[in-house]
Design an enzyme around this catalytic site. Sequence first.
Site, PDB file in Angstrom:
ATOM      1  N   HIS A  95       0.594  -1.666  -0.399  1.00 57.67           N
ATOM      2  CA  HIS A  95       0.141  -0.010   0.032  1.00 57.67           C
ATOM      3  C   HIS A  95       0.661   1.371   0.415  1.00 57.67           C
ATOM      4  CE1 HIS A  95       0.913  -0.447   3.825  1.00 57.67           C
ATOM      5  NE2 HIS A  95       1.003   0.718   4.148  1.00 57.67           N
ATOM      6  N   ASP A  97       0.673   4.835   2.113  1.00 61.73           N
ATOM      7  CA  ASP A  97      -0.137   5.483   3.111  1.00 61.73           C
ATOM      8  C   ASP A  97      -0.943   5.641   3.281  1.00 61.73           C
ATOM      9  OD1 ASP A  97       1.554   3.791   5.160  1.00 61.73           O
ATOM     10  OD2 ASP A  97       3.165   5.072   5.245  1.00 61.73           O
ATOM     11  N   HIS A 253       5.019  -0.104  -0.249  1.00 57.47           N
ATOM     12  CA  HIS A 253       5.295  -1.140   0.847  1.00 57.47           C
ATOM     13  C   HIS A 253       5.071  -1.904   1.230  1.00 57.47           C
ATOM     14  CE1 HIS A 253       3.866   2.399   3.139  1.00 57.47           C
ATOM     15  NE2 HIS A 253       3.558   1.291   4.401  1.00 57.47           N
ATOM     16  N   ARG A 268       6.791   5.927  14.320  1.00 55.96           N
ATOM     17  CA  ARG A 268       5.913   6.282  13.102  1.00 55.96           C
ATOM     18  C   ARG A 268       5.508   7.425  12.658  1.00 55.96           C
ATOM     19  NH1 ARG A 268       1.060   6.143  10.211  1.00 55.96           N
ATOM     20  NH2 ARG A 268       1.331   5.371   8.063  1.00 55.96           N
TER      21      ARG A 268
END
Length: 277
Positions: A95, A97, A253, A268
């Site tokens: 996907h 993000d 990723h 993150r």
Amino acid sequence: MIIEPLAGALGAEVRGLSLSNLNESGWNELRQAFLKYAVLAIRDQKIESEDLMRIGGRFGEPCYYPFVTGLEGFPFIFEVVKEESETVNFGGNWHSDTAYLPQPPLATLLYALEVPKHGGDTLFTSTRAAYDALSDGMRAMVDKLVGVNSAALKAGGGRSKMHSTIGSMKVHDTDSAEQYESEHPAARTHPDTGRKALYVSRSHTIRFKDMSEEESRPLIDFLQAHQTRPEFTCRVRWQPGTLTVWDNRCTQHSAVNDYHGQRRRMRRLTVGAQTPS
């Protein structure tokens, strides 16, 4: 600053610098490397949350993630954790993000705190290399398509079902995931390089505009398989202190879930909300 490519299509490992003390010349060099390689694995960094916010600010304003609670005092940063007892990981499908938001982030920063003795790598793929490799006829067709992107994770059985098995993360509001839906070009143009890249994923793209899900699925499946061919990919092997920054406008990723019985903990941050065009 030492920059060594990870693979032919994208990705580079960066050593010999401290992001906390980098001068303007160094940041300019790093930005050019980011645009060239799209994925930078920057090794041997000592980064606290305030440092991560400051580093992320070099790429864009912080973005809010709708389904995980942020750290106390740092609402834009959250921890990605898989405990020894868990078998499902976060982000384990290809996907880009939050493609379901009207303005997805241009970059994601992921900092490694604890990593398994083996496994737990992240795969990346160049969606611009994949776009370039399409036939003229397929590119012409994709250029006209608009993808409808949803947070519902229908292909994986639904966001609530998937996230319910990730007990160590502060997940919330997954029942409202279907409310997050946005339309974006199936092939987007990078605002800095001018190059086109595919912007379709099996995880988030549920159909194409003016087409049904049944009609759209074969093409979505083809494009997903095409853009994750081995020659378009690279692999980041994590070490404690590695900060990886990637360009969501021209990559996808997938976090490899091959380390059951071991703990993995990352921080993150996403930055730089942009409208794909």
